[in-house]
Scaffold this motif. Sequence first.
Motif, PDB file in Angstrom:
ATOM      1  N   LEU A 254       0.557  -1.488  -0.443  1.00 37.40           N
ATOM      2  CA  LEU A 254       0.228  -0.173   0.014  1.00 37.40           C
ATOM      3  C   LEU A 254       0.915   0.975   0.015  1.00 37.40           C
ATOM      4  N   HIS A 255       1.994   1.643   0.850  1.00 33.77           N
ATOM      5  CA  HIS A 255       2.898   1.970   0.882  1.00 33.77           C
ATOM      6  C   HIS A 255       3.503   2.644  -0.422  1.00 33.77           C
ATOM      7  N   CYS A 256       3.492   1.598  -1.664  1.00 30.65           N
ATOM      8  CA  CYS A 256       4.559   1.852  -2.661  1.00 30.65           C
ATOM      9  C   CYS A 256       3.651   2.002  -3.391  1.00 30.65           C
ATOM     10  N   LEU A 257       2.209   1.559  -3.585  1.00 29.29           N
ATOM     11  CA  LEU A 257       1.238   2.115  -4.354  1.00 29.29           C
ATOM     12  C   LEU A 257       1.008   3.699  -4.853  1.00 29.29           C
ATOM     13  N   THR A 258       1.108   4.704  -3.438  1.00 27.45           N
ATOM     14  CA  THR A 258       0.759   5.359  -2.594  1.00 27.45           C
ATOM     15  C   THR A 258       1.765   5.709  -4.141  1.00 27.45           C
ATOM     16  N   GLY A 259       2.767   5.346  -3.694  1.00 30.27           N
ATOM     17  CA  GLY A 259       3.803   6.978  -4.330  1.00 30.27           C
ATOM     18  C   GLY A 259       3.571   6.418  -5.958  1.00 30.27           C
ATOM     19  N   CYS A 260       3.521   4.850  -6.274  1.00 26.67           N
ATOM     20  CA  CYS A 260       2.943   4.075  -7.623  1.00 26.67           C
ATOM     21  C   CYS A 260       2.492   5.110  -8.662  1.00 26.67           C
ATOM     22  N   ALA A 261       0.559   5.532  -7.474  1.00 28.92           N
ATOM     23  CA  ALA A 261      -0.165   5.480  -7.905  1.00 28.92           C
ATOM     24  C   ALA A 261      -0.241   7.230  -8.612  1.00 28.92           C
ATOM     25  N   ILE A 262       0.168   8.247  -7.434  1.00 34.60           N
ATOM     26  CA  ILE A 262       0.363   9.477  -7.651  1.00 34.60           C
ATOM     27  C   ILE A 262       1.234   9.375  -8.830  1.00 34.60           C
TER      28      ILE A 262
ATOM     29  N   ASP B 114       0.043  -3.180 -13.428  1.00 34.00           N
ATOM     30  CA  ASP B 114      -0.739  -1.921 -14.020  1.00 34.00           C
ATOM     31  C   ASP B 114      -0.430  -1.759 -15.365  1.00 34.00           C
ATOM     32  N   ASN B 115       0.336  -1.247 -16.187  1.00 31.61           N
ATOM     33  CA  ASN B 115       0.425  -0.925 -17.790  1.00 31.61           C
ATOM     34  C   ASN B 115       0.507  -1.669 -18.598  1.00 31.61           C
ATOM     35  N   ALA B 116       0.432  -3.018 -17.933  1.00 29.21           N
ATOM     36  CA  ALA B 116      -0.100  -3.477 -18.891  1.00 29.21           C
ATOM     37  C   ALA B 116      -1.863  -4.421 -18.999  1.00 29.21           C
ATOM     38  N   VAL B 117      -2.160  -3.604 -17.688  1.00 29.11           N
ATOM     39  CA  VAL B 117      -3.200  -3.368 -17.758  1.00 29.11           C
ATOM     40  C   VAL B 117      -4.372  -2.534 -18.358  1.00 29.11           C
ATOM     41  N   MET B 118      -4.020  -1.148 -18.588  1.00 24.39           N
ATOM     42  CA  MET B 118      -4.064  -0.255 -18.755  1.00 24.39           C
ATOM     43  C   MET B 118      -3.844  -0.559 -20.272  1.00 24.39           C
ATOM     44  N   VAL B 119      -2.898  -0.562 -21.204  1.00 24.68           N
ATOM     45  CA  VAL B 119      -2.673  -1.255 -22.666  1.00 24.68           C
ATOM     46  C   VAL B 119      -3.531  -1.916 -22.687  1.00 24.68           C
ATOM     47  N   GLY B 120      -3.744  -2.828 -22.372  1.00 26.33           N
ATOM     48  CA  GLY B 120      -4.856  -4.080 -22.467  1.00 26.33           C
ATOM     49  C   GLY B 120      -6.188  -4.058 -22.346  1.00 26.33           C
ATOM     50  N   VAL B 121      -6.425  -2.565 -21.887  1.00 23.05           N
ATOM     51  CA  VAL B 121      -7.973  -2.339 -21.690  1.00 23.05           C
ATOM     52  C   VAL B 121      -8.386  -1.923 -23.033  1.00 23.05           C
TER      53      VAL B 121
ATOM     54  N   LEU C  91     -14.475   5.696 -18.805  1.00 26.74           N
ATOM     55  CA  LEU C  91     -13.351   4.131 -19.597  1.00 26.74           C
ATOM     56  C   LEU C  91     -11.854   4.447 -19.493  1.00 26.74           C
ATOM     57  N   PHE C  92     -11.522   5.402 -19.232  1.00 26.56           N
ATOM     58  CA  PHE C  92      -9.604   5.822 -19.034  1.00 26.56           C
ATOM     59  C   PHE C  92      -9.741   5.505 -17.228  1.00 26.56           C
ATOM     60  N   TRP C  93     -10.717   6.353 -16.662  1.00 33.59           N
ATOM     61  CA  TRP C  93     -10.347   6.302 -14.991  1.00 33.59           C
ATOM     62  C   TRP C  93     -10.473   4.870 -14.397  1.00 33.59           C
ATOM     63  N   LEU C  94     -11.921   4.413 -14.970  1.00 26.96           N
ATOM     64  CA  LEU C  94     -12.117   3.316 -14.245  1.00 26.96           C
ATOM     65  C   LEU C  94     -10.613   2.109 -14.526  1.00 26.96           C
ATOM     66  N   ALA C  95     -10.879   2.350 -15.858  1.00 25.24           N
ATOM     67  CA  ALA C  95      -8.923   1.551 -16.596  1.00 25.24           C
ATOM     68  C   ALA C  95      -8.335   1.238 -15.180  1.00 25.24           C
ATOM     69  N   LEU C  96      -7.909   3.268 -15.050  1.00 14.49           N
ATOM     70  CA  LEU C  96      -6.875   3.152 -14.530  1.00 14.49           C
ATOM     71  C   LEU C  96      -6.541   2.701 -12.492  1.00 14.49           C
TER      72      LEU C  96
ATOM     73  N   LEU D  75      -4.534  -0.141 -10.907  1.00 10.55           N
ATOM     74  CA  LEU D  75      -4.456  -0.134  -9.807  1.00 10.55           C
ATOM     75  C   LEU D  75      -4.401  -1.445  -8.599  1.00 10.55           C
ATOM     76  N   VAL D  76      -5.652  -1.171  -9.041  1.00  9.81           N
ATOM     77  CA  VAL D  76      -6.001  -2.776  -7.660  1.00  9.81           C
ATOM     78  C   VAL D  76      -5.378  -3.724  -7.832  1.00  9.81           C
ATOM     79  N   VAL D  77      -5.401  -4.534  -9.314  1.00 11.84           N
ATOM     80  CA  VAL D  77      -4.843  -5.622  -9.855  1.00 11.84           C
ATOM     81  C   VAL D  77      -3.304  -5.533  -9.173  1.00 11.84           C
ATOM     82  N   ALA D  78      -2.660  -4.397 -10.093  1.00 11.87           N
ATOM     83  CA  ALA D  78      -0.718  -4.251  -8.993  1.00 11.87           C
ATOM     84  C   ALA D  78      -1.168  -4.594  -7.732  1.00 11.87           C
ATOM     85  N   PHE D  79      -2.056  -3.914  -6.873  1.00 10.37           N
ATOM     86  CA  PHE D  79      -1.746  -4.293  -5.897  1.00 10.37           C
ATOM     87  C   PHE D  79      -1.740  -5.427  -5.126  1.00 10.37           C
TER      88      PHE D  79
END
Length: 181
Positions: free
Chosen positions: A41-49, A117-124, A136-141, A145-149
């Motif tokens: 979660l700590h890592c995801l916070t920085g990554c998500a930003i 994260d990027n595989a999911v974004m590119v894959g959707v 669609l952009f925001w839901l996919a993003l 992030l959830v899948v990456a976590f």
Amino acid sequence: MAHQHAHADAHQEHAHHGHGPHGHEPAARAGSWRTAAQATLHCLTGCAIGEVLGMVLGTAFGLHNGATVVLSVALAFVFGYALTMRGVLKAGLDLPSALKVALAADTVSIVVMEIVDNAVMVGVPGAMDAGLGSALFWLALAFSLVVAFVLTVPVNRWLIARGKGHAVVHAYHGGHQDHGH
């Protein structure tokens, strides 16, 4: 004799936090999942930003998908490392040492997170081209992030069990970082 008693107390306190010497105790196993989730979660916070900022900037400036992904990944590393460095700098480390701790603590986690994260974004289908005003952009993003976590927690658990990853950060917080106590 007092030294042995203090050592035993320190060992019990250490085991209480789910970091037994060999990680075989049932409490250690339960604690290690919790610790791994907190580290992720700590890592995801920085990554998500960084990820969101990169996707927003890339989309806003009309960059092609490859450039947007590169920008997102670069910013995810910058913000991921920056959050860890902030914590260890507060603990009294100098800048070069803080950078070493951040690199040791977060590199594998960020790499796994960014690949997923990027595989999911590119894959959707259509997500990268949907634009900032698109659901669609925001839901996919958010989904990426959830899948990456979810996929990075086991990686962090494995690293922490071996004294790597975010286990390195705990050494600079005196082993008493907030574990939900």
